[in-house]
Design a protein around this motif. Structure first.
Motif, PDB file in Angstrom:
ATOM      1  N   HIS A 181       0.778  -1.253   0.000  1.00 41.84           N
ATOM      2  CA  HIS A 181       0.000   0.000   0.000  1.00 41.84           C
ATOM      3  C   HIS A 181       0.810   1.306   0.000  1.00 41.84           C
ATOM      4  O   HIS A 181       1.829   1.396  -0.663  1.00 41.84           O
ATOM      5  N   VAL A 182       0.362   2.291   0.792  1.00 40.01           N
ATOM      6  CA  VAL A 182       0.926   3.646   0.704  1.00 40.01           C
ATOM      7  C   VAL A 182       2.399   3.694   1.148  1.00 40.01           C
ATOM      8  O   VAL A 182       3.218   4.382   0.542  1.00 40.01           O
ATOM      9  N   ILE A 183       2.723   2.974   2.210  1.00 42.77           N
ATOM     10  CA  ILE A 183       4.088   3.048   2.736  1.00 42.77           C
ATOM     11  C   ILE A 183       5.057   2.445   1.715  1.00 42.77           C
ATOM     12  O   ILE A 183       6.125   2.991   1.458  1.00 42.77           O
ATOM     13  N   GLY A 184       4.645   1.333   1.099  1.00 37.12           N
ATOM     14  CA  GLY A 184       5.460   0.751   0.029  1.00 37.12           C
ATOM     15  C   GLY A 184       5.562   1.703  -1.152  1.00 37.12           C
ATOM     16  O   GLY A 184       6.624   1.852  -1.762  1.00 37.12           O
ATOM     17  N   THR A 185       4.438   2.387  -1.440  1.00 38.72           N
ATOM     18  CA  THR A 185       4.413   3.314  -2.573  1.00 38.72           C
ATOM     19  C   THR A 185       5.442   4.428  -2.409  1.00 38.72           C
ATOM     20  O   THR A 185       6.051   4.863  -3.386  1.00 38.72           O
ATOM     21  N   SER A 186       5.649   4.862  -1.166  1.00 38.19           N
ATOM     22  CA  SER A 186       6.642   5.916  -0.947  1.00 38.19           C
ATOM     23  C   SER A 186       8.019   5.431  -1.405  1.00 38.19           C
ATOM     24  O   SER A 186       8.844   6.215  -1.874  1.00 38.19           O
ATOM     25  N   LYS A 187       8.268   4.124  -1.272  1.00 39.99           N
ATOM     26  CA  LYS A 187       9.524   3.553  -1.770  1.00 39.99           C
ATOM     27  C   LYS A 187       9.494   3.468  -3.292  1.00 39.99           C
ATOM     28  O   LYS A 187      10.486   3.757  -3.962  1.00 39.99           O
ATOM     29  N   ALA A 188       8.321   3.073  -3.846  1.00 39.02           N
ATOM     30  CA  ALA A 188       8.170   2.941  -5.297  1.00 39.02           C
ATOM     31  C   ALA A 188       8.436   4.272  -5.992  1.00 39.02           C
ATOM     32  O   ALA A 188       9.049   4.322  -7.060  1.00 39.02           O
ATOM     33  N   VAL A 189       7.990   5.358  -5.356  1.00 41.66           N
ATOM     34  CA  VAL A 189       8.202   6.693  -5.921  1.00 41.66           C
ATOM     35  C   VAL A 189       9.702   6.974  -6.035  1.00 41.66           C
ATOM     36  O   VAL A 189      10.171   7.572  -7.005  1.00 41.66           O
ATOM     37  N   GLU A 190      10.461   6.504  -5.043  1.00 45.25           N
ATOM     38  CA  GLU A 190      11.919   6.681  -5.087  1.00 45.25           C
ATOM     39  C   GLU A 190      12.539   5.899  -6.236  1.00 45.25           C
ATOM     40  O   GLU A 190      13.525   6.314  -6.835  1.00 45.25           O
ATOM     41  N   LEU A 191      11.962   4.729  -6.549  1.00 45.68           N
ATOM     42  CA  LEU A 191      12.516   3.879  -7.605  1.00 45.68           C
ATOM     43  C   LEU A 191      12.317   4.496  -8.981  1.00 45.68           C
ATOM     44  O   LEU A 191      13.133   4.296  -9.876  1.00 45.68           O
ATOM     45  N   GLY A 192      11.204   5.214  -9.165  1.00 46.15           N
ATOM     46  CA  GLY A 192      10.969   5.836 -10.463  1.00 46.15           C
ATOM     47  C   GLY A 192       9.544   6.312 -10.612  1.00 46.15           C
ATOM     48  O   GLY A 192       8.676   5.943  -9.824  1.00 46.15           O
TER      49      GLY A 192
END
Lengths: 225, 139
Positions: free
Chosen positions: A189-200
């Motif tokens: 969810h959202v917390i993982g998404t914050s990492k995904a945003v860093e990836l690209g």
């Protein structure tokens, strides 16, 4: 002391203060495990325990914050709308990916709960653990789960996802950013998404779409449980 | 930008969602209904994103704060959790990894399937990777 702590101001101020402190700690550590929400929850609990403040006192201010959960959930629609072009281009992989992924999440939870011989109440509390918090709370409440356990499970899932997702992407050699984004959003969810945003950018967009999709799909699944 | 007007629109949509939830025969959460409603309104252009931009940015950007009270209320369930928390942690860990792998595998499969049927995608089709299947035996 009791007169002061039972004012709504106390719970409200304590929550906001604890969260700001959490953000400060995160900035210093730069570690996904230093999640501001988790730190804030631990800090508030610590204050209540140390000063023997009844939970009901804190709740006076706490419920003022909880009122905004509904409106905030609705705003997720804006996130998806902003990514509507990338959604349209990948609609089938996203739909099938989140549908199968959410089913896997629910089934593994149920299976493991039986394996560990947990009480039924924990099954329903853990089932929405990969879904974003406001939706997970609704599912848990509708199924008579323990909502706070659900919140804790959701936050831990998110933090875990943010830590292990980059690792899994490397180990499994996932090179397509769409795949990576959908997997992160569906599992954490959202917390993982914050990492995904860093990836690209594509990873972030796909992850935020997927977290909403998997939320809706899990709600639908839970109607049949 | 009129913040109060934006709040009003948002609350209005919430309210409609609550009303629809009462009328529906299935127990769908009102916030989910309102979310879908807002998305459809934006998609059809009946409602513009700018009409709630500042308020939604504020709420989305500070969402985590809203979960603190719910998280703190776990204090009331310490006795129930005391004996089972290692199992809960194990379930969360295993299930999250499996969910990630199954989702990645399925999505990858769908992307390949669609590519074979000659559809084009926003994402680069090159670098289609080894799917997650081989790793799942660890579970």
């Amino acid at each position: 002391m009791g007169e002061l702590t039972s004012m709504a101001l106390f719970g409200l101020g304590l929550s906001l203060g604890a969260f700001e402190l959490g953000k400060l700690i995160q900035k210093k550590c730069k570690n996904p495990a230093a999640n501001p929400l988790l730190i804030a929850i631990v800090l508030v609990i610590a204050v209540l325990q140390i000063f023997h403040i009844p939970y009901e006192d804190y709740e006076e201010g706490g419920k003022l914050i909880s009122i905004f959960l509904g409106p905030a959930t609705i705003c997720l629609a804006v996130t998806v709308y902003r990514q509507v072009r990338i959604l349209k281009a990948n609609v089938l992989p996203i739909l099938v990916g989140t549908a199968v992924g959410s089913a896997a999440s629910i089934l593994t939870v149920i299976g493991l709960c039986y394996l560990f011989r947990l009480d039924q109440v924990f099954h329903v509390s853990l089932i929405p653990k990969s879904v974003t918090t406001p939706i997970a709370m609704e599912i848990s409440r509708a199924q008579n789960g323990i909502v706070p356990v659900t919140v804790a499970a959701v936050v831990l899932t998110g933090i875990l996802g943010a830590i292990i997702s980059p690792l899994l992407i490397r180990v499994c050699r996932i090179k397509n950013p769409v795949t990576a984004g959908v997997a992160i959003g569906t599992s954490s969810h959202v917390i993982g998404t914050s990492k995904a945003v860093e990836l690209g950018e594509i990873e972030g967009a796909m992850s935020s779409i997927s977290l909403v999709m998997s939320g809706i799909i899990t709600v639908i699944y839970s109607l049949f449980l | 930008m009129n913040i109060l007007k934006q709040c009003f629109y948002l609350l209005l949509i919430c309210f409609i969602g609550e009303a629809v939830a009462l009328l529906l025969p299935v127990p769908l959460p009102a916030s989910i209904i309102s979310m879908v409603l807002l998305f459809l309104l934006l998609l059809t252009g009946w409602f513009r994103e700018t009409q709630i931009r500042e308020v939604s940015d504020f709420l989305l950007g500070n969402m985590a704060v809203l979960f603190i009270p719910a998280g703190v209320s776990i204090i009331n369930y310490f006795d129930e959790i005391r004996s089972v928390w290692p199992a809960l942690l194990a379930i969360i860990l295993i299930s999250t990894i499996v969910t990630f792998l199954v989702t990645a595998f399925t999505t990858q499969l769908m992307i390949r399937f669609m590519a074979r049927r000659g559809r084009s995608y926003a994402a680069p089709e090159a670098g289609v990777s080894e799917p997650a299947g081989s790793k799942r035996e660890e579970m």
